[in-house]
Design a protein around this motif. Sequence first.
Motif, short mmCIF file in Angstrom:
data_model
loop_
_atom_site.label_atom_id
_atom_site.label_comp_id
_atom_site.label_asym_id
_atom_site.label_seq_id
_atom_site.Cartn_x
_atom_site.Cartn_y
_atom_site.Cartn_z
N GLY A 124 -29.67 -91.14 -46.21
CA GLY A 124 -28.90 -92.38 -46.28
C GLY A 124 -28.90 -93.12 -44.96
O GLY A 124 -29.03 -94.35 -44.92
N LEU A 125 -28.79 -92.39 -43.85
CA LEU A 125 -28.80 -93.04 -42.54
C LEU A 125 -30.18 -93.57 -42.20
O LEU A 125 -30.30 -94.63 -41.59
N GLU A 126 -31.22 -92.84 -42.61
CA GLU A 126 -32.59 -93.31 -42.35
C GLU A 126 -32.85 -94.64 -43.06
O GLU A 126 -33.54 -95.52 -42.52
N ARG A 127 -32.28 -94.81 -44.25
CA ARG A 127 -32.45 -96.09 -44.96
C ARG A 127 -31.82 -97.24 -44.18
O ARG A 127 -32.21 -98.40 -44.34
N GLU A 128 -30.81 -96.90 -43.37
CA GLU A 128 -30.13 -97.92 -42.57
C GLU A 128 -30.69 -97.99 -41.15
O GLU A 128 -30.05 -98.52 -40.24
#
Length: 235
Positions: A124-128
Motif C-alpha cells: 500500500g505504501l509503495e503505491r503511494e
Amino acid sequence: MKNILLILIGFITIQTFAQNKNFIDQPFLETIAEIDTLVTPDKIHLVIMLNEEDNRNRKSTEELEASMLRVLNSLKIDLEKNLSLLDYSSDFKKYFLSGQKILKTKMYSLIVNDAQTVGKVMAGLEREEISNVSITKTEYSESDQLLLNLKAKAILKAKQNAEKMVQPLNQKIGKAIYISDLETASITSQLQGKVAGVQIRGYSSIYGSRAKEDIVIDFEKMKFSTKVKVKFIIE
C-alpha cells in the motif's frame, strides 16, 4: 573444665558426623530435562521513512505523511497504539545528514501483528511512492508466559525420566529436593542489514509497477527453550 570441653567437642563431632552420614546415606537421583518450541512472531516492528527526495513526483513530506496515514487507516491499524514518530534523538539519527535534511525527513515506527499485514502495508505504501520501509525486529508478545509453561513441562519431563530410570529397580521416586533452572533462551530477532529470518516473495517483480498486488512475506518461527536439573529422593 578441660574434661567438659573435651566432652562438648566430642558431642559436636558426633553430631556433625551423624548429619553428614544421614545426608550421604540419603539416596537420590539427579536428572536434566530440556523442552523447546517454535512460535510465529506476532509483534513486527517496521520503520517508515518519509523523504521528498525519495519519490519521483517530488511529493512533499507532508503529502507523503497524509498518504501513509490513509493507507494505514484503510488497513484498520490502531494508529494511536501502534504508530509513533521517531525523533532526532533516536537510534535512527544517523540517517539525518544535515539540518536542512531534518526538515525534509520524517521517520515513523509501526508495529503490526502478522506477516500478511506487513505485506499489505508495504504494498500500500509503495503505491503511494513510499518505498523506504524496513523490518527491524520481530517478537512474540506472550514470551514470558510461554517460558513459564516450558519450565513446568521440563520439570514434569524430568520427573518422568526419573521414574523410568528407577522402574527396573522396583523403586519409586519421592519428592524433589533440588531444582535448578540451568538455561532459558528466547529468540527476539533484531534484524540488521539484509533482513534475516524473513522471506519476501513477489516484491522484486511488482516493485516497479507500484505494487498492484500485496507482497507475500514469510517469517521464520522463533525458538524458545528451557533446561532444568532436578534431584528426587529414591524411596
